[in-house]
Design an enzyme around this catalytic site. Structure first.
Site, mmCIF file in Angstrom:
data_model
loop_
_atom_site.group_PDB
_atom_site.id
_atom_site.type_symbol
_atom_site.label_atom_id
_atom_site.label_comp_id
_atom_site.label_asym_id
_atom_site.label_seq_id
_atom_site.Cartn_x
_atom_site.Cartn_y
_atom_site.Cartn_z
ATOM 1 C CD GLU A 425 37.178 41.419 43.946
ATOM 2 O OE1 GLU A 425 36.722 41.104 45.064
ATOM 3 O OE2 GLU A 425 36.702 42.315 43.246
ATOM 4 C CD GLU A 512 36.122 46.629 47.370
ATOM 5 O OE1 GLU A 512 35.383 45.743 46.928
ATOM 6 O OE2 GLU A 512 36.882 46.455 48.328
#
Length: 878
Positions: A425, A512
């Site tokens: 990420e 998210e």
């Protein structure tokens, strides 16, 4: 004389080089090299002037892939776009070329219009991106951007060592609520109004900038003490703005004593002071003081104990599950960190991660997390659980480590894992700092098999052009997209657009921060692939996630999850919620196209021009692309073509024209704005590739055009700025002559600003803007040349008398505006009539400036028409 851009042809076949040279010579200056090594030798000498490289892959001495690696690894050459030309038309070769850093892929044999079309598009995209990246001002407010503000503060402090300065920063306490309730547009207008307040209050006593979304800052020369009433009055002015809705602002003051303190730290301390009084009614400002110093001491204590914490095992891995939306199956997890301090207890990452990112300790902590994540995966594999992936954070400090590839590969090999099990990420904002180096590092990691996720997408300011260069597999949407605009059509449209963009770039999407069923329904509707958040599960220790894996049935593991076999969650395009329109008279052809395209689009048919026009008029906002046969019944006349072009919003919808090989028809299609021309017969697989490429590239072109227009626009008036004026002048030709060049100057703007304030001065500027616009046509060029100067170019004028009449009306109308304290609003104008573009605008500007001077010394508020040569006389027309 127009200066041609330079294109470098790298091709070992002399006939092909000569053919490309002939195709490009009319539009570009052309250089040639017979192999990659010869091309590098040319680049070393002439890289600054080369706008594009056309590169063959199969060459002696140095092949195309080696050459690409050399170019993209050199900071001097890496920004030059490369179009790969090759005999092969396979998808694997295309993907390989693009993964090595190529900007586009064109198969042989060459088609003249396609080569010219692609070359012009790629060069324009590069130029737009370079221009935008050079901007020093915040696009929304017009204030200094954060980085340039820091630079200017450093310069001022060095220039005036004897003067006392302060940093004052502000934060809007309820700004997110304002955006949620009244919409982003209203929030933007409020920010623009606050920026105007900074301009008025600071004036010429300092400088000002925008740090982040709702955070502003100024450097102000010290002039007395600050009081709560001073800031209260400023807040009253903010709430008097048309777009204000009970705004609460807090200010923080940092008194600059030690000039060796980094400017970033000065601003942080001012903001820290402002944050310290959030929620305190009636208290509008605070100065950085001992209490805040105490907080810094706390931060120092964290730093002092971090090494011991790492060696003693105080850092713990928590995992937050990721679920596949279509079947609610657990497919992965994100690794998070907690600090179990022996004295302070369990500490969350927002307490210590920002400090570690600043001091570089984050690199050690990240490597610890990578190792623990791989150890967990290995342990679960040994126990026979379904293999899943774990996403780990890669910080800026990691990316700049020249050994990052070796460290990561050594970690996964130590535990016998494939690199694809570890998802890396990288936050969106990380790409904005030295993007070339970061992109090259990440590309190398991706080539090794690691899956690259862009985290917090939508929270930063990277351009779409840069997004196109990023080596990515997955977009992770910032939780603001999920939580901040639930149920709002604007937010839904933004989210839908991002997901569709990801589809076209062959990226998977993770949402998210999903906390409610409503939010899950929303991301499901827009087509997100995966989700994580409290709705599914909170971050948990590894043993708790292991319990979830135990609940999965053995047969489901084999069927549902393939994380260990695939490079990322899913690289295939999901069915898009947009239409592909196939306008063709042949039903067999339409059916063949549908079979290939159906997994990507909802396919609609049209068999003649009228039904095509009607369908486009009704559904053009839903059309992803159009395939139009040049022999479609009803398309015989040019009027029909022009009407179709208009309905397609000047071809913002990418159009591919299909037909038998015909050079004249192909040229006609490109003249009308088509993206591509596909010769019949062709395979539908080839047509699909060309269509997807057209959709992807056209979306970037549209965004870049929007950014370019904004960069060329004066934010206050909506007129062109200097950059925009220069660009508009370059587009003028003989068909625009004769033209009138009018130079307007507000006679009393400084007096108005000094006496009545900048609000009244701005009112005066906007009145002139309104009057000029009322006397102009859409085809005319309107620009704000300076603070109080405007340039108006009236094209194809019939007579000088008409121009003088228009300017007189503007002068008379402005004088009628009432101001206090006997200040007379007026504007003076210098006019030049020209019937030639041959000598450029410099001489025209000089004559207009002299005419303006004549108007001012004779009678302010009048216009003067130039009737002589430079050095001669001008006759005022009052």
């Amino acid at each position: 004389m127009q200066i041609l851009k330079t294109v470098l042809i790298v091709e070992d076949n002399e006939i092909n080089r000569e053919l490309l040279h002939t195709l490009l010579a009319s539009e570009y200056q052309v250089l040639e090299a017979e192999n990659g090594q010869a091309a590098l030798d040319v680049l070393k000498i002439r890289y600054e002037e080369i706008a594009l490289i056309l590169l063959d892959i199969n060459m002696p001495v140095m092949d195309g892939y080696t050459f690409l690696s050399q170019v993209k690894g050199n900071s001097l050459f890496s920004s030059i776009p490369v179009i790969v030309t090759t005999q092969s038309d396979s998808e694997a070769d295309e993907v390989s070329a693009l993964s090595h850093g190529a900007s586009d892929f064109v198969p042989k044999p060459y088609k003249a219009q396609i080569i010219l079309h692609r070359a012009a598009s790629i060069i324009r995209l590069r130029e737009n991106a370079a221009m935008i990246n050079q901007l020093q001002y915040d696009r929304l407010t017009g204030l200094f951007c954060k980085e340039f503000f820091y630079q200017r503060v450093r310069e001022i402090l060095q220039l005036y060592p004897e003067r006392k300065f302060n940093i004052i920063a502000s934060d809007i306490e309820n700004f997110k609520l304002i955006n949620d309730i009244f919409g982003v547009a209203a929030g933007d207008r409020l920010l623009q109004g606050i920026a105007d307040q900074y301009r008025q209050i600071v004036g010429d006593r300092g400088i000002y900038g925008r740090l982040n979304a709702d955070q502003f800052v100024c450097l102000l020369e010290k002039n007395g003490e600050y009081t709560n009433d001073m800031f209260a009055r400023t807040l009253e002015k903010v709430n008097a703005l048309p777009n204000a809705q009970k705004v609460v602002m807090k200010w923080g003051v940092y008194y600059i004593e030690d000039r060796m303190t980094p400017v970033e730290q000065m601003c942080d301390r001012a903001l820290l002071a402002a944050h310290g009084i959030k929620g305190q009614y009636g208290k509008h400002f605070a100065a950085y003081d001992d209490k805040l110093r105490g907080e810094l001491l706390r931060q120092q204590a964290i730093i002092d104990s971090m090494e011991t914490a790492l060696s003693d095992g105080q850092f713990l891995i928590y995992l937050q599950p990721k679920y596949r939306i279509r079947d609610n199956k657990l497919v992965g997890a994100e690794a998070l960190v907690r600090w179990n301090h022996p004295e302070w207890g369990l500490q969350f990452p927002d307490e210590f991660i920002p400090l570690f990112e600043k001091n570089g300790f984050i690199a050690k902590l990240d490597q610890f997390i990578w190792d623990k994540a791989c150890a967990i995966l290995k342990e679960w594999d040994d126990r026979g659980y379904l293999p899943i992936s774990i996403s780990v954070n890669v910080s800026r400090a990691d990316i700049y480590n020249i050994n990052i590839s070796e460290i990561l590969m050594g970690t996964v090999r130590r535990y016998g894992l494939r690199p694809s099990r570890l998802h890396l990420e990288i936050t969106e904002s990380a790409y904005t700092e030295q993007p070339c180096q970061i992109i090259e590092t990440v590309r190398r990691l991706r080539e090794l098999g690691f899956v690259i996720e862009m985290d917090d997408f939508g929270s930063g300011y990277s351009s779409l052009n840069m997004l196109n260069q990023m080596p990515l597999d997955i977009l992770k949407l910032d939780m603001k997209f999920v939580q901040g605009e639930t149920g709002k059509s604007v937010g839904q449209g933004i989210l839908q657009t991002i997901v569709e963009l990801a589809r076209r770039m062959r990226l998977s999407v993770v949402a998210e921060g999903v906390e409610t069923k409503e939010q899950l329904d929303r991301v499901t509707e827009t087509g997100c692939d995966y989700a994580q958040g409290y709705y599914f599960a909170k971050p948990m220790p590894a043993q708790d996630l292991e319990a979830l894996l135990k609940d999965r049935k053995a047969e489901e593991r084999q069927k549902e999850d393939e994380c260990s076999e695939h490079p990322h969650f899913s690289i295939s395009l999901r069915p898009m919620r947009q239409f592909l329109i196939v306008a063709d008279e042949d039903p067999h052809y339409r059916n063949t196209v549908e079979k290939t395209f159906l997994r990507h689009f909802k396919v609609e048919y049209c068999a003649e021009a009228d039904s095509l026009l009607a369908y486009v008029a009704r559904h053009k906002d839903q059309i992803a692309a159009a395939l139009i046969s040049r022999t479609l019944p009803g398309l015989e006349g040019s009027a029909v073509y022009e009407k179709l072009k208009k309905e397609l919003s000047v071809w913002k919808i990418p159009v591919l024209v299909t037909g038998t090989q015909d050079s004249e028809a192909e040229e006609r299609a490109f003249e009308l704005g088509a993206f591509d021309y596909a010769d019949k017969p062709h395979t539908t697989k080839s047509l699909l590739k060309r269509t997807l490429h057209a959709i992807r590239l056209s979306s970037f072109q549209e965004r870049e055009n929007t950014l370019q227009n904004e960069a060329n626009q004066d934010h206050m008036t909506g007129f062109l700025n200097r950059r925009g004026l220069e660009a508009a002048i370059r587009t003028m030709g003989k068909e625009d002559t004769p033209f009138a060049f009018c130079l307007f100057d507000l006679d009393n703007l400084k007096q108005t600003n000094d006496t009545l304030g900048h609000t009244e001065g701005d009112r005066l500027i906007l009145e002139v803007t309104r009057l000029i616009r009322a006397q102009s046509r859409k085809s005319d060029i309107l620009a704000r040349f300076g603070g109080d100067e405007f340039i108006v170019i009236l094209k194809q004028i019939q007579s000088a008398d008409v121009v003088v009449k228009k300017t007189k009306e503007i002068c008379r109308a402005l004088k009628k505006i009432a101001f206090e304290q006997d200040i007379q609003a007026s504007v003076s104008v210098g006019i030049v009539i020209s019937d030639s573009m041959e000598n450029g605008m410099e001489g025209v500007f000089k004559r207009a400036d002299m005419a303006l001077y004549h108007a001012k010394i004779n009678h302010k508020g009048s216009c003067c028409l130039w009737e002589g040569e430079i050095g001669g006389t001008s006759k005022p027309s009052v």
